[in-house]
Design a protein around this motif. Structure first.
Motif, PDB file in Angstrom:
ATOM      1  N   ILE A  79     -12.609  13.360  78.228  1.00  0.00           N
ATOM      2  CA  ILE A  79     -14.588  13.001  77.090  1.00  0.00           C
ATOM      3  C   ILE A  79     -14.673  14.311  75.923  1.00  0.00           C
ATOM      4  CG2 ILE A  79     -16.016  14.533  78.989  1.00  0.00           C
ATOM      5  CD1 ILE A  79     -17.380  11.473  77.854  1.00  0.00           C
ATOM      6  N   LYS A  80     -13.813  15.524  76.489  1.00  0.00           N
ATOM      7  CA  LYS A  80     -13.519  16.589  75.590  1.00  0.00           C
ATOM      8  C   LYS A  80     -12.365  16.166  74.496  1.00  0.00           C
ATOM      9  CE  LYS A  80     -10.307  19.406  78.852  1.00  0.00           C
ATOM     10  NZ  LYS A  80      -8.988  18.706  77.919  1.00  0.00           N
ATOM     11  N   ASP A  81     -11.577  15.367  74.280  1.00  0.00           N
ATOM     12  CA  ASP A  81     -10.353  15.135  73.772  1.00  0.00           C
ATOM     13  C   ASP A  81     -11.418  13.569  72.665  1.00  0.00           C
ATOM     14  OD1 ASP A  81      -8.898  16.787  74.539  1.00  0.00           O
ATOM     15  OD2 ASP A  81      -8.067  15.409  75.913  1.00  0.00           O
ATOM     16  N   LYS A  82     -12.705  13.411  72.840  1.00  0.00           N
ATOM     17  CA  LYS A  82     -12.779  12.706  72.361  1.00  0.00           C
ATOM     18  C   LYS A  82     -14.097  12.727  71.189  1.00  0.00           C
ATOM     19  CE  LYS A  82     -11.947   8.585  73.620  1.00  0.00           C
ATOM     20  NZ  LYS A  82     -10.794   7.659  72.836  1.00  0.00           N
ATOM     21  N   VAL A  83     -13.906  13.046  69.870  1.00  0.00           N
ATOM     22  CA  VAL A  83     -14.513  13.285  68.953  1.00  0.00           C
ATOM     23  C   VAL A  83     -15.286  13.284  67.979  1.00  0.00           C
ATOM     24  CG1 VAL A  83     -14.052  16.017  69.542  1.00  0.00           C
ATOM     25  CG2 VAL A  83     -12.548  14.929  67.600  1.00  0.00           C
ATOM     26  N   PRO A  84     -16.171  12.701  67.421  1.00  0.00           N
ATOM     27  CA  PRO A  84     -16.157  11.954  66.475  1.00  0.00           C
ATOM     28  C   PRO A  84     -16.013  11.725  65.061  1.00  0.00           C
ATOM     29  CG  PRO A  84     -17.959  13.497  66.413  1.00  0.00           C
ATOM     30  CD  PRO A  84     -17.014  14.262  67.521  1.00  0.00           C
ATOM     31  N   ASN A  85     -14.542  12.153  64.414  1.00  0.00           N
ATOM     32  CA  ASN A  85     -13.819  11.767  63.517  1.00  0.00           C
ATOM     33  C   ASN A  85     -12.710  11.822  64.147  1.00  0.00           C
ATOM     34  OD1 ASN A  85     -12.166  14.294  63.983  1.00  0.00           O
ATOM     35  ND2 ASN A  85     -14.022  15.001  64.137  1.00  0.00           N
ATOM     36  N   LEU A  86     -11.213  11.353  63.413  1.00  0.00           N
ATOM     37  CA  LEU A  86     -10.166  10.907  62.990  1.00  0.00           C
ATOM     38  C   LEU A  86      -9.534  11.586  64.037  1.00  0.00           C
ATOM     39  CD1 LEU A  86      -9.461   8.448  59.908  1.00  0.00           C
ATOM     40  CD2 LEU A  86      -9.876   7.650  61.702  1.00  0.00           C
ATOM     41  N   SER A  87      -9.902  13.249  63.934  1.00  0.00           N
ATOM     42  CA  SER A  87      -8.924  13.787  65.224  1.00  0.00           C
ATOM     43  C   SER A  87      -8.936  13.672  66.549  1.00  0.00           C
ATOM     44  CB  SER A  87      -9.320  15.108  64.948  1.00  0.00           C
ATOM     45  OG  SER A  87     -10.108  15.548  64.793  1.00  0.00           O
ATOM     46  N   SER A  88     -10.227  12.372  66.863  1.00  0.00           N
ATOM     47  CA  SER A  88      -9.931  12.228  67.857  1.00  0.00           C
ATOM     48  C   SER A  88      -9.055  11.119  68.877  1.00  0.00           C
ATOM     49  CB  SER A  88     -11.537  11.416  67.901  1.00  0.00           C
ATOM     50  OG  SER A  88     -11.509  11.018  69.579  1.00  0.00           O
ATOM     51  N   LYS A  89      -8.680  11.887  70.249  1.00  0.00           N
ATOM     52  CA  LYS A  89      -7.243  10.741  71.026  1.00  0.00           C
ATOM     53  C   LYS A  89      -7.573  10.056  70.581  1.00  0.00           C
ATOM     54  CE  LYS A  89      -5.246  14.804  73.210  1.00  0.00           C
ATOM     55  NZ  LYS A  89      -4.616  15.195  74.367  1.00  0.00           N
ATOM     56  N   PRO A  90      -7.129   8.789  70.702  1.00  0.00           N
ATOM     57  CA  PRO A  90      -6.890   7.097  70.533  1.00  0.00           C
ATOM     58  C   PRO A  90      -6.557   6.724  71.504  1.00  0.00           C
ATOM     59  CG  PRO A  90      -5.613   7.281  69.519  1.00  0.00           C
ATOM     60  CD  PRO A  90      -5.390   9.197  69.416  1.00  0.00           C
ATOM     61  N   GLY A  91      -7.673   6.046  71.993  1.00  0.00           N
ATOM     62  CA  GLY A  91      -7.732   4.915  73.736  1.00  0.00           C
ATOM     63  C   GLY A  91      -8.812   4.484  73.923  1.00  0.00           C
ATOM     64  N   ILE A  92      -9.036   2.902  75.059  1.00  0.00           N
ATOM     65  CA  ILE A  92      -9.922   3.249  75.259  1.00  0.00           C
ATOM     66  C   ILE A  92     -10.017   2.956  76.517  1.00  0.00           C
ATOM     67  CG2 ILE A  92     -11.728   0.951  74.912  1.00  0.00           C
ATOM     68  CD1 ILE A  92     -11.540   0.663  72.536  1.00  0.00           C
ATOM     69  N   PHE A  93     -10.833   3.386  77.602  1.00  0.00           N
ATOM     70  CA  PHE A  93     -10.714   3.015  78.896  1.00  0.00           C
ATOM     71  C   PHE A  93     -11.649   2.039  79.585  1.00  0.00           C
ATOM     72  CE2 PHE A  93     -12.223   4.411  83.014  1.00  0.00           C
ATOM     73  CZ  PHE A  93     -10.511   4.528  83.771  1.00  0.00           C
ATOM     74  N   SER A  94     -11.134   0.156  80.025  1.00  0.00           N
ATOM     75  CA  SER A  94     -11.393  -0.593  80.212  1.00  0.00           C
ATOM     76  C   SER A  94     -11.005  -0.696  81.129  1.00  0.00           C
ATOM     77  CB  SER A  94     -10.791  -1.417  79.156  1.00  0.00           C
ATOM     78  OG  SER A  94     -10.112  -1.830  79.141  1.00  0.00           O
ATOM     79  N   SER A  95     -10.134  -0.069  82.321  1.00  0.00           N
ATOM     80  CA  SER A  95      -9.927  -0.629  83.351  1.00  0.00           C
ATOM     81  C   SER A  95     -11.294  -0.512  84.389  1.00  0.00           C
ATOM     82  CB  SER A  95      -9.325   0.442  84.322  1.00  0.00           C
ATOM     83  OG  SER A  95      -7.398   0.959  84.100  1.00  0.00           O
ATOM     84  N   ASN A 100       4.988   9.020  65.237  1.00  0.00           N
ATOM     85  CA  ASN A 100       3.620   9.819  65.312  1.00  0.00           C
ATOM     86  C   ASN A 100       2.717   8.311  65.127  1.00  0.00           C
ATOM     87  OD1 ASN A 100       4.621  12.211  65.138  1.00  0.00           O
ATOM     88  ND2 ASN A 100       5.569  12.049  63.512  1.00  0.00           N
ATOM     89  N   VAL A 101       2.638   7.140  65.860  1.00  0.00           N
ATOM     90  CA  VAL A 101       1.762   6.244  65.170  1.00  0.00           C
ATOM     91  C   VAL A 101      -0.057   6.457  66.565  1.00  0.00           C
ATOM     92  CG1 VAL A 101       2.901   4.701  64.374  1.00  0.00           C
ATOM     93  CG2 VAL A 101       3.134   4.391  66.617  1.00  0.00           C
ATOM     94  N   THR A 102       0.274   7.313  67.985  1.00  0.00           N
ATOM     95  CA  THR A 102      -0.547   7.154  69.147  1.00  0.00           C
ATOM     96  C   THR A 102      -0.744   8.159  69.402  1.00  0.00           C
ATOM     97  OG1 THR A 102      -2.246   6.321  70.053  1.00  0.00           O
ATOM     98  CG2 THR A 102       0.661   5.674  70.137  1.00  0.00           C
ATOM     99  N   THR A 103      -1.015   8.806  70.954  1.00  0.00           N
ATOM    100  CA  THR A 103      -1.137   9.495  71.633  1.00  0.00           C
ATOM    101  C   THR A 103       0.390   9.828  72.187  1.00  0.00           C
ATOM    102  OG1 THR A 103      -2.854   8.695  72.230  1.00  0.00           O
ATOM    103  CG2 THR A 103      -1.603  10.396  73.864  1.00  0.00           C
ATOM    104  N   ASN A 104       0.912  11.066  71.678  1.00  0.00           N
ATOM    105  CA  ASN A 104       2.299  11.227  72.437  1.00  0.00           C
ATOM    106  C   ASN A 104       3.397  10.064  71.675  1.00  0.00           C
ATOM    107  OD1 ASN A 104       1.327  13.598  73.381  1.00  0.00           O
ATOM    108  ND2 ASN A 104       1.211  11.923  75.947  1.00  0.00           N
ATOM    109  N   SER A 105       3.255  10.041  70.605  1.00  0.00           N
ATOM    110  CA  SER A 105       4.668   9.787  69.908  1.00  0.00           C
ATOM    111  C   SER A 105       5.528  10.082  69.166  1.00  0.00           C
ATOM    112  CB  SER A 105       4.125   8.413  68.989  1.00  0.00           C
ATOM    113  OG  SER A 105       2.799   8.223  68.065  1.00  0.00           O
ATOM    114  N   GLU A 106       5.029  11.372  69.062  1.00  0.00           N
ATOM    115  CA  GLU A 106       6.253  12.248  67.599  1.00  0.00           C
ATOM    116  C   GLU A 106       7.679  12.176  68.694  1.00  0.00           C
ATOM    117  OE1 GLU A 106       3.570  13.556  69.452  1.00  0.00           O
ATOM    118  OE2 GLU A 106       3.609  15.183  70.969  1.00  0.00           O
ATOM    119  N   TYR A 107       7.715  11.695  69.326  1.00  0.00           N
ATOM    120  CA  TYR A 107       9.084  11.583  70.337  1.00  0.00           C
ATOM    121  C   TYR A 107      10.101  10.277  69.498  1.00  0.00           C
ATOM    122  CZ  TYR A 107       8.027  16.027  72.975  1.00  0.00           C
ATOM    123  OH  TYR A 107       7.132  16.869  73.498  1.00  0.00           O
TER     124      TYR A 107
END
Ligand SMILES: [Zn+2]
Length: 345
Positions: free
Chosen positions: A254-270, A105-112
């Motif tokens: 973009i729909k998973d990016k919301v202006p609070n801490l429930s936003s999915k974390p991740g920056i797309f820099s490629s 539970n530290v980041t996206t899909n880390s619950e396992y």
């Protein structure tokens, strides 16, 4: 100097997220435009915990490239209850590049992920025995720990324990985000760290604005203080063999990016990652160190050959599109809509 061009050995990316299906189809071109190899993270909706799943995912990735020479490398997503026989076999066959530790539970899909480090000691013994690497998302998650201190607590409470018990094991503290973490890498044996562009470009002030979160600057580990940014720039630009390129580019709809801490974390820099690194090294008067950071230190630590091809990067102003789009996919580009000073030819 307005016009300048540098030529460096083709870089690899030692930490990236390509996801699956339509996002994978959309974003993989950005990696193949510059990289020969990428370590592609295994935190999919169904995490990559077996050799069979890793092979399936590699094939899925390769299908999106016209360029057949591109090599996806996959670490095994470590869990409390991993199949150790399959893990060892898959390491020996080089299906896995190593093991990836996500504390639960530290980041996206880390619950396992791993609930207690000691539960994976048998896994670490296998890595140690086979001289393979442990890749680490180095954050400790607990209600009492401030989001900015998670890396420090992971180092103090978990990493030091692993380091002492397995002193020869090669460990990569991925996307190191604090001076504390980077100093630990520098001062300890058999340690390396990847550094993202964002941790050398933004601080917590760019993430937390008044009471809101800017979700496009929100990633895990979160950007920290100015002193951390300065330390990471110093290590990246020093030529120190322990530090190398890992973008942690992490696309989300973009729909998973919301202006609070429930936003999915991740920056797309490629779409502009190597250009941003060039800009940072230019600002630090260290362009002559970019090649070792981007193209040499990583393969040496992973005991892989350095690439033979070269790429050219030119000092040239251009504006990056705000979004990457493709049918139903819409992803905000890091630095999207802004002027950049370097461009890969
Ligand atoms: Zn990542």
């Amino acid at each position: 100097m307005n016009e300048a061009m540098i030529e460096i050995i083709q870089p690899d990316d030692w930490h990236i997220h390509l996801r699956q299906e339509e996002i994978l189809n959309t974003v993989s071109q950005y990696s193949s435009r510059i990289n020969n190899r990428c370590i592609v993270m295994p935190n999919l909706d169904i995490p990559i915990t077996t050799g069979e799943l890793a092979n399936q995912y590699k094939n899925e990735i390769k299908k999106t490239f016209q360029n057949n020479s591109f090599i996806p490398l996959i670490p095994c997503y470590l869990t409390d209850s991993l199949n150790l026989i399959d893990f060892e076999e898959s390491l020996k066959k080089e299906i896995f590049i190593g093991g990836k530790l996500y504390p639960a539970n530290v980041t996206t899909n880390s619950e396992y992920g791993v609930s207690n480090i000691e539960k994976i000691y048998p896994v670490l013994e296998i890595l140690d025995k086979l001289n393979k690497n442990l890749l680490v998302h180095g954050e400790k998650n607990s209600q009492n720990i401030n989001i900015f201190d998670r890396e420090k607590y992971f180092v103090d409470d978990e990493l030091i324990k692993i380091r002492k018990k397995f002193s020869n094991l090669n460990i990569i503290l991925e996307h190191v985000s604090s001076k504390y973490g980077a100093d630990f890498i520098s001062e300890n044996n058999n340690m390396a760290g990847t550094i993202t562009p964002q941790h050398m470009l933004i601080t917590k002030k760019d993430v937390f604005v008044d009471d809101d979160v800017n979700p496009h600057n929100f990633c895990m580990p979160v950007a920290k203080e100015e002193k951390d940014l300065i330390a990471l720039r110093k290590y990246a630009c020093s030529g120190n063999r322990k530090f190398f390129l890992g973008t942690d580019s992490a696309p989300h709809h973009i729909k998973d990016k919301v202006p609070n801490l429930s936003s999915k974390p991740g920056i797309f820099s490629s779409p502009c990652s190597i250009e941003l690194y060039a800009e940072i090294f230019d600002q630090e008067n260290a362009l002559n160190k970019l090649e070792s950071f981007a193209s040499i230190n990583g393969p040496i630590f992973y005991k892989l050959p350095v690439n033979k091809n070269k790429i050219k990067i030119m000092k040239k102003k251009w504006i990056l599109n705000e979004y990457t789009t493709n049918n139903k996919v819409k992803i905000k580009n890091f630095y999207g809509g802004q002027e950049l000073n370097w461009k890969v030819l």
